[in-house]
Design a protein around this motif. Sequence first.
Motif, PDB file in Angstrom:
ATOM      1  N   SER A 128      40.623  45.716 -20.688  1.00 13.99           N
ATOM      2  CA  SER A 128      40.616  44.315 -20.280  1.00 13.99           C
ATOM      3  C   SER A 128      40.589  44.268 -18.758  1.00 13.99           C
ATOM      4  O   SER A 128      40.715  45.301 -18.090  1.00 13.99           O
ATOM      5  CB  SER A 128      41.841  43.581 -20.827  1.00 13.99           C
ATOM      6  OG  SER A 128      41.798  42.206 -20.509  1.00 13.99           O
ATOM      7  N   ASP A 129      40.399  43.086 -18.218  1.00  9.77           N
ATOM      8  CA  ASP A 129      40.359  42.926 -16.767  1.00  9.77           C
ATOM      9  C   ASP A 129      41.767  42.996 -16.189  1.00  9.77           C
ATOM     10  O   ASP A 129      42.698  42.365 -16.695  1.00  9.77           O
ATOM     11  CB  ASP A 129      39.717  41.594 -16.393  1.00  9.77           C
ATOM     12  CG  ASP A 129      38.244  41.542 -16.790  1.00  9.77           C
ATOM     13  OD1 ASP A 129      37.612  42.614 -16.808  1.00  9.77           O
ATOM     14  OD2 ASP A 129      37.741  40.442 -17.091  1.00  9.77           O
ATOM     15  N   GLY A 137      41.122  44.901  -9.646  1.00  9.53           N
ATOM     16  CA  GLY A 137      40.408  44.016 -10.551  1.00  9.53           C
ATOM     17  C   GLY A 137      39.361  44.777 -11.349  1.00  9.53           C
ATOM     18  O   GLY A 137      39.168  45.990 -11.188  1.00  9.53           O
ATOM     19  N   GLY A 138      38.681  44.058 -12.236  1.00  9.61           N
ATOM     20  CA  GLY A 138      37.660  44.684 -13.055  1.00  9.61           C
ATOM     21  C   GLY A 138      38.238  45.290 -14.318  1.00  9.61           C
ATOM     22  O   GLY A 138      39.462  45.350 -14.510  1.00  9.61           O
ATOM     23  N   PRO A 139      37.373  45.765 -15.239  1.00 10.07           N
ATOM     24  CA  PRO A 139      37.835  46.345 -16.502  1.00 10.07           C
ATOM     25  C   PRO A 139      38.645  47.619 -16.273  1.00 10.07           C
ATOM     26  O   PRO A 139      38.302  48.452 -15.442  1.00 10.07           O
ATOM     27  CB  PRO A 139      36.546  46.631 -17.273  1.00 10.07           C
ATOM     28  CG  PRO A 139      35.502  45.786 -16.611  1.00 10.07           C
ATOM     29  CD  PRO A 139      35.907  45.694 -15.175  1.00 10.07           C
TER      30      PRO A 139
END
Length: 253
Positions: A128-129, A137-139
């Motif tokens: 998930s983020d 941040g980001g997956p």
Amino acid sequence: MGAGVRKGGFCGRFVVASRCDGLIGARTVCSRGRGLLGAQHGFTLIEVLVATALLAAGLALGFATLRAATATVERGEEMARQNERIRAVDGFLRRRLASAHPVAFEVDDRSGEGLRFAGGPERMRFVSDVPPYLGHGGPALHDVAAVRDRDGLRLEVSFATVLGGQTFHDEPPRPPEPLAGQLRSVRFSYRGLDAQGALTGWLREWPDPQQLPLQVRVEVEGEREGPWSTLVVALVQGQGLLLEPADGLEVLP
């Protein structure tokens, strides 16, 4: 002789009068003054003891009221902190689970297929983020687990970078982020669709790591605040289709 007596009597009255105010007729006033002065007195021992007892009782009542009010305020503040902690943990898990991605974070050595969701009774892993305040941040891989140590049971989450179906951990390793401590129990359960397309019961373990479940249930009980409100999250990208019959799986109430 009689005159002498009268004279002596007159002198006696005069002497008494002169001792008061210098007036012959002041004998009665002087006697009354001495009577009034003699009637004045202080508090008796019983009156002092009664007043002291009343004062002590009033002080004790006042201190007891103050202690009760302070304890009520402290309990209210503690309940507010506990509720804030519960809301924070529920909000974090709800947002992370709802936005879970069907992205592989590991390859199964036996089947060669990518693992997209691994769920057990006290641990689950998914992609998930990451919120910006916890990283870049980001997956990323979210590893949410209930951990027991000498301090008791706590709930924590670890993050790792996911790229090309593989997980890369930071060097040096990043310590887990604590979510909640002083817990009595933590239980995760999962729900999907059976081969007929009907909802299954709540499963103790998620049997198909190649796809996301439809729903995840989180049950937490704290040592002080007792059971938390049950959290049920629907995964937006969850398919949850169980190709195998779910009859052999452990179903929770």
